[in-house]
Each structure stands twice: as structure tokens, then as C-alpha cells.
Design an enzyme around this catalytic site. Structure first.
Site, PDB file in Angstrom:
ATOM      1  CB  CYS A   1      84.931  19.704  32.581  1.00 16.25           C
ATOM      2  SG  CYS A   1      86.333  19.816  33.689  1.00 16.25           S
TER       3      CYS A   1
ATOM      4  CE  LYS B   1      97.246  17.281  34.292  1.00 18.66           C
ATOM      5  NZ  LYS B   1      95.912  17.658  33.974  1.00 18.66           N
TER       6      LYS B   1
ATOM      7  CB  CYS C   1      85.963  21.634  38.498  1.00 20.88           C
ATOM      8  SG  CYS C   1      86.786  20.880  37.126  1.00 20.88           S
TER       9      CYS C   1
ATOM     10  CG  HIS D   1      87.393  16.481  36.017  1.00 19.48           C
ATOM     11  ND1 HIS D   1      87.323  17.761  36.534  1.00 19.48           N
ATOM     12  CD2 HIS D   1      88.037  15.745  36.945  1.00 19.48           C
ATOM     13  CE1 HIS D   1      87.882  17.781  37.723  1.00 19.48           C
ATOM     14  NE2 HIS D   1      88.323  16.591  38.002  1.00 19.48           N
TER      15      HIS D   1
ATOM     16  CB  CYS E   1      82.902  20.633  35.948  1.00 19.02           C
ATOM     17  SG  CYS E   1      83.828  19.115  36.265  1.00 19.02           S
TER      18      CYS E   1
ATOM     19  CG  HIS F   1     100.207  14.229  44.070  1.00 17.61           C
ATOM     20  ND1 HIS F   1     100.918  15.283  43.567  1.00 17.61           N
ATOM     21  CD2 HIS F   1      98.896  14.548  43.885  1.00 17.61           C
ATOM     22  CE1 HIS F   1     100.102  16.192  43.076  1.00 17.61           C
ATOM     23  NE2 HIS F   1      98.848  15.770  43.276  1.00 17.61           N
TER      24      HIS F   1
ATOM     25  CG  HIS G   1      99.867  17.609  47.033  1.00 16.83           C
ATOM     26  ND1 HIS G   1      99.282  16.372  47.105  1.00 16.83           N
ATOM     27  CD2 HIS G   1      98.992  18.406  46.378  1.00 16.83           C
ATOM     28  CE1 HIS G   1      98.097  16.407  46.523  1.00 16.83           C
ATOM     29  NE2 HIS G   1      97.899  17.634  46.067  1.00 16.83           N
TER      30      HIS G   1
ATOM     31  CE  LYS H   1      91.919  11.588  42.999  1.00 18.27           C
ATOM     32  NZ  LYS H   1      90.737  11.762  43.784  1.00 18.27           N
TER      33      LYS H   1
HETATM   34  O1  ME8 Z   1      94.156  23.486  44.319  1.00 19.77           O
HETATM   35  N1  ME8 Z   1     103.538  20.080  39.633  1.00 19.77           N
HETATM   36  O2  ME8 Z   1      94.550  22.018  46.024  1.00 19.77           O
HETATM   37  P1  ME8 Z   1      95.342  20.860  45.280  1.00 19.77           P
HETATM   38  C1  ME8 Z   1     103.751  21.044  40.512  1.00 19.77           C
HETATM   39  N2  ME8 Z   1      92.720  23.114  47.494  1.00 19.77           N
HETATM   40  N3  ME8 Z   1     102.924  21.326  41.536  1.00 19.77           N
HETATM   41  C2  ME8 Z   1     101.831  20.585  41.701  1.00 19.77           C
HETATM   42  C3  ME8 Z   1     101.546  19.528  40.817  1.00 19.77           C
HETATM   43  C4  ME8 Z   1     102.453  19.274  39.749  1.00 19.77           C
HETATM   44  N4  ME8 Z   1     102.291  18.290  38.866  1.00 19.77           N
HETATM   45  N5  ME8 Z   1     100.389  18.975  41.221  1.00 19.77           N
HETATM   46  C5  ME8 Z   1      99.973  19.647  42.320  1.00 19.77           C
HETATM   47  C6  ME8 Z   1      93.985  23.103  45.451  1.00 19.77           C
HETATM   48  N6  ME8 Z   1     100.850  20.613  42.625  1.00 19.77           N
HETATM   49  C7  ME8 Z   1      93.154  23.921  46.418  1.00 19.77           C
HETATM   50  C8  ME8 Z   1      93.994  25.082  46.899  1.00 19.77           C
HETATM   51  S1  ME8 Z   1      94.414  27.258  48.371  1.00 19.77           S
HETATM   52  C9  ME8 Z   1      93.444  28.365  49.136  1.00 19.77           C
HETATM   53  C10 ME8 Z   1      93.311  26.025  47.829  1.00 19.77           C
HETATM   54  C11 ME8 Z   1     100.739  21.516  43.793  1.00 19.77           C
HETATM   55  O3  ME8 Z   1      95.432  19.759  46.282  1.00 19.77           O
HETATM   56  C12 ME8 Z   1     100.775  22.974  43.400  1.00 19.77           C
HETATM   57  O4  ME8 Z   1     101.156  23.740  44.523  1.00 19.77           O
HETATM   58  O5  ME8 Z   1      94.759  20.564  43.962  1.00 19.77           O
HETATM   59  C13 ME8 Z   1      99.331  23.253  43.090  1.00 19.77           C
HETATM   60  O6  ME8 Z   1      99.044  24.633  43.083  1.00 19.77           O
HETATM   61  C14 ME8 Z   1      98.665  22.531  44.237  1.00 19.77           C
HETATM   62  O7  ME8 Z   1      99.469  21.333  44.398  1.00 19.77           O
HETATM   63  C15 ME8 Z   1      97.202  22.196  44.025  1.00 19.77           C
HETATM   64  O8  ME8 Z   1      96.790  21.447  45.126  1.00 19.77           O
END
Ligand code: ME8
Length: 497
Positions: A143, A295, A129, A146, A126, A18, A21, A298
Site C-alpha cells: 500500500c 512528514k 486505508c 501504509h 488495504c 493535528h 487539520h 502517527k
Molecule cells: O481525508 N498538510 O480526513 P483526514 C496540509 N475523512 N494539510 C493537511 C496535512 C498536512 N500535512 N495533513 C492533513 C480525510 N491535512 C477524510 C475526508 S471529506 C468528505 C472526507 C488536512 O482527517 C488536509 O485538509 O485524513 C487534508 O485534505 C485533510 O487534513 C485530510 O483529513
């Protein structure tokens, strides 16, 4: 030549890619491209995080094996990154056999160092999480993410002696042995380390059947966060020997949002200290953005697909808009409406219009080299501010330098009225057009990290081929050295929307 190693988080393969990311990944790509442009040797790592209960459950629901589920979803990330021109050097997946093997070696190393011990863990967990919460962290017993009631679990497990690293982490962060930016985020981490006693962390799970087996006791799997963090080492080819580190280690910048800073600023450096591996140079946690005031989640059903936005504004347009909209590091709000406004003002009327204006003026003209003193001074200042901004990850400031240069050039056209000069002063006409073409060349460079496709279109309209582009950056930054021999027109870069 310096090396530059940059990482994004590895994203949960369970979620669809999304805009959040895309935000981190585009920012990392801009830095990677910028560093390549200035001549650094760059390694840019991204990938997907593919273990955990949630993934197994989703796969089951979809009637697939967890591996099939991961393969399909991970490929979606790669596709999106391709369509956004993300120039990663490796895409790490934590289900890669090589990652799994090396993680086991690293864990064994910690066991041998007596930094992992067996115990019992009891806590509030949770499932969504995949994380235990202390009662203090819950909101009304639920949590905090969630809003679900956590379940009480007791399990046999192995602990990592995180508590042993509290003092040294505090000192390192305080003395800048580990740089955390922005300042506000660093203070948060320091505040936490000063006010709370670091507890040892349970690093294995009995219940999670989709994970890397714990080498000492295969009835347990390694907690997904612990092995996921190690991707930053396995992703550049580490084989598990702390004395033999890959050429690119340590990372110059580890980029993420503030949601996962604690794992990266506390658990991760502690693991590295435990393994006696040098720490990353900088951890940068940017803000979170909302989309049209909401925000993205999902449950709200408002997850924004980056490709859908790129279809509206082009991939370059999206890359630009993401980084122009919110000062990097702060929280902010973006929306389609704001994107339309900014696209039209900066890209259609600004950059796109300027490029087509200049190319038309230069059509079929033979132009000789001319050095405009004013412009020589101007681009020096622009480049210096731009580079300073990018070194500080102030993308929006670098973008405003680009915009200020576009205004400067537009003003120059308005003053000189070159269309009149063809009849009155052909010499001056030549000098003005040369100055304009040379300005476009500088713009092509300036926008390159942000908008690589558009940059290439401008370079090719100017008749500059890729080889010339890659010559020494210090040469390329000079004003008035390059000859323009075959100017061609290009279709509108950013059609008005
Ligand atoms: O946390 N605004 O993965 P994740 C800005 N797998 N950045 C955002 C965002 C938003 N609204 N939403 C997501 C994880 N991000 C773990 C990480 S690393 C060893 C493991 C971005 O898929 C931002 O970079 O939930 C955030 O830190 C990341 O997506 C979380 O990705």
C-alpha cells in the site's frame, strides 16, 4: 448581499486533531470571516468523518463502543477549533441520525435512477486505508500509504456507475463549469481523466460493520467515502430531495489538501451529476506541509498538536503563522524555529510594537478628525490588493499587504517624530496622531479575518464598539471619517519571545 458557503473536509475522527487539520480549518475560517466582514451571508461547515472499519477497531481496542469512541474524539476537534476561534456555522458528524437518514434517501434515489447496480468485487484491499488499490497503484506490492501488503478480497457489493460521467466531467473541468484550483492540480485531474478509463466504483462493503446500512440490502454498509462526501449537503440541512436544495447550496469554495482531491474532483461531482444537483463552484486543493522537514505521521510519532503551538504563540499567532509561512496551494515546510522568527519580526516587533507606540502617543490627548491625502491613497491600494489576494486565496499576499502597511506607518512615525511636535506644532501633532489612530483602525480591520482576538483588542483600545464595526464595509474602508473619543491602552499584543 451575496451568499458564501465554504467547507473543509470532515476529518477522520480516529485521528487526533493535528496541525494539518488546523491548516485547512484556519484557512477556511479566514475566508469565512473575510466574507462576513465584507457583508456576505456566510455558511462555514466543518466536522468529523465517523464510519469505517478502522474506527470500529480502535474503539474495540479502547474498550468502548464505536459511538462512544466517536463522541469522545469528535469533541476533541470541537475543543481545538474553539481554542483557535474557528467560527464554523455547523459541525457535522456523520453518525448524526439526520445525516444517516438523508444519505439513505440519496442512495435510494441513485438506485431508482439505475445508477447503482449489484456485482462482485475482487481486489487488493488495504485495511488501514479502507480502500482497494489497483496493482499499478501499489509500490513494490505494498500500500503506497501504509507500506503494508494489501489483502485479496472478493465481495458481493453494489457499484455506482462512475464510468458514465467521465466525458461530462472532462468537459466541465475543461470549460470551467467546475473550477479546480490551483491550475497545477486541475491539470492533474484532467490528465487522469484523459489518460485512464474511469471504472465504476464499489460503494458498499460487506465487511465493514460500522457504517450506514445500504438501504436495498442491509447486510452491506455504504462505503465511507461515498456517505462522507454527502456531508456537504446534509451539513446545511438537505433532506434528501434533489429538487429541494438548501439556501446555501452550492458551495462557493470546497477546501482540502491535494491528498483527497480526486475524491472531490471526480467522485463527488459525479455523484452530484447523478443526483442532478448543481456542482460546487470551486474546489481548491492546497499543498501538504512537513514539520521541521518531516512528514507528520502517527508512525513517526511527530503529530503536532495545534493547541500546544497556540500556547506558545497565542491562537492568533498560530493562525497568522500558519498562513504566512507557505504560499497557499504549494507544499512547504514549517517549524518551531521559523515560527519564532516570524512571530518576533512580524507580530512582536511589527504589529504589536506599532500598536503600543501609537496608543502611548495618543494617551490623554484630544484628537480631531484629519484627512491625510497620502494615507487615503495608500489604504485604497492596500485594500484593493488585499481583497484581490483573498479572493484568490493568496493568504500570504494579503499578509504581505498588512506588513507593507505596518512598515508604511512606522516610516511615517519616524519621519514626523510626533513626540517632538507636542512642543513645536500642536496642529500637526493632532493630524499625525489622528492619521496613526486611523491607521490602527484600518489595521484592525485588515487583520480581523486572520487574528480576530487581536483585532478586537485594537478596536476596543480605539474606543470603537462592535456595532460601529459592523457598519457598511465600504464606509469602514474610507480613511478619515471616524472620530476617536476614548483611547485606552492595551497590554502588549504579542510579547517578544
Ligand atoms: O481525508 N498538510 O480526513 P483526514 C496540509 N475523512 N494539510 C493537511 C496535512 C498536512 N500535512 N495533513 C492533513 C480525510 N491535512 C477524510 C475526508 S471529506 C468528505 C472526507 C488536512 O482527517 C488536509 O485538509 O485524513 C487534508 O485534505 C485533510 O487534513 C485530510 O483529513
Amino acid at each position: 448581499m451575496s451568499k458564501f458557503y465554504i467547507t473543509t473536509p470532515i476529518y477522520y475522527v480516529n485521528d487526533k486533531p493535528h496541525l494539518g487539520h488546523a491548516y485547512t480549518t484556519v484557512a477556511a475560517d479566514v475566508l469565512a470571516r473575510y466574507h462576513r466582514m465584507i457583508g456576505d451571508k456566510v455558511f462555514f461547515l466543518t466536522g468529523t468523518d465517523e464510519h469505517g472499519l478502522k474506527i470500529r477497531k480502535s474503539a474495540e481496542k479502547a474498550g468502548k463502543t464505536p459511538q462512544e469512541w466517536c463522541d469522545e474524539n469528535s469533541a476533541k476537534f470541537e475543543l481545538v477549533w474553539d481554542s483557535l476561534n474557528i467560527s464554523y456555522d455547523n459541525f457535522i458528524r456523520t453518525t448524526n441520525p439526520s445525516h444517516i437518514e438523508v444519505v439513505k434517501r440519496a442512495i435510494k434515489e441513485l438506485v431508482e435512477k439505475n445508477l447503482i447496480y449489484r456485482g462482485k468485487y475482487e481486489g487488493l484491499y488495504c485495511v488501514d486505508c479502507e480502500q482497494y488499490y489497483s496493482p499499478k497503484e501499489l509500490i513494490n506490492g505494498l500500500c503506497p500509504i501504509h507500506r503494508k501488503k494489501p489483502v485479496k478480497l472478493v465481495e458481493d457489493c453494489y457499484f455506482f456507475k462512475l464510468s458514465a460521467f467521465q466525458k461530462i466531467l472532462l468537459k466541465l473541468i475543461d470549460d470551467k463549469g467546475l473550477i479546480i484550483e490551483p491550475e497545477e492540480r486541475k491539470n492533474e485531474v484532467l490528465g487522469f481523466l484523459k489518460s485512464e478509463k474511469l471504472e465504476d466504483i464499489a460503494i458498499t462493503r460487506e465487511r465493514v460493520r460500522w457504517g450506514i446500512p445500504f438501504p436495498e440490502n442491509e447486510s452491506q454498509t455504504i462505503y465511507v467515502w461515498i456517505e462522507a462526501l454527502l456531508n456537504y449537503l446534509t451539513g446545511i440541512g438537505w433532506q434528501g430531495d434533489p429538487k429541494e436544495l438548501p439556501e446555501f447550496w452550492p458551495p462557493d469554495i470546497q477546501l482540502m489538501a491535494k491528498d483527497i482531491l480526486r475524491f472531490h474532483a471526480v467522485v463527488w461531482p459525479a455523484m452530484l451529476l447523478a443526483l442532478e444537483i448543481p456542482l460546487p463552484k470551486k474546489i481548491f486543493a492546497h499543498g501538504f506541509f512537513t514539520f521541521a522537514g518531516q512528514k507528520m505521521s502517527k508512525s513517526l510519532g511527530n503529530i503536532i498538536d495545534p493547541v500546544e503551538i497556540a500556547n506558545l504563540f497565542s491562537s492568533d499567532g498560530l493562525r497568522y503563522l500558519l498562513l504566512a509561512s507557505v504560499p497557499f496551494g504549494q507544499d512547504g515546510d514549517i517549524s518551531r524555529g521559523k515560527f519564532y522568527d516570524r512571530y518576533n519580526s512580524d507580530l512582536a516587533n511589527g504589529l504589536g510594537n506599532l500598536v503600543s507606540r501609537v496608543l502611548k502617543l495618543a494617551k490623554n490627548k484630544k484628537i480631531t478628525v484629519y484627512r491625510d491625502k497620502n494615507f487615503q491613497e495608500k489604504v485604497k491600494v492596500i485594500w484593493s490588493n488585499y481583497q484581490k489576494a483573498l479572493e484568490e486565496l493568496a493568504f500570504e499576499k494579503a499578509i504581505s499587504e498588512i506588513q507593507s502597511f505596518i512598515s508604511f506607518v512606522n516610516q511615517f512615525i519616524d519621519e514626523k517624530e510626533p513626540w517632538k511636535l507636542t512642543k513645536t506644532d500642536i496642529n500637526e501633532f493632532n493630524n499625525v496622531i489622528y492619521t496613526l489612530l486611523e491607521s490602527l483602525r484600518h489595521l484592525a480591520w485588515l487583520i480581523y479575518p486572520f487574528m480576530p482576538e487581536t483585532s478586537n483588542k485594537i478596536f476596543s483600545a480605539l474606543g470603537i464598539d462592535k456595532d460601529e464595526k459592523t457598519k457598511e464595509f465600504t464606509e469602514a474602508k474610507k480613511f478619515g471619517e471616524v472620530k476617536f473619543e476614548k483611547i485606552s491602552q492595551c497590554s502588549p499584543l504579542f510579547p517578544r519571545l
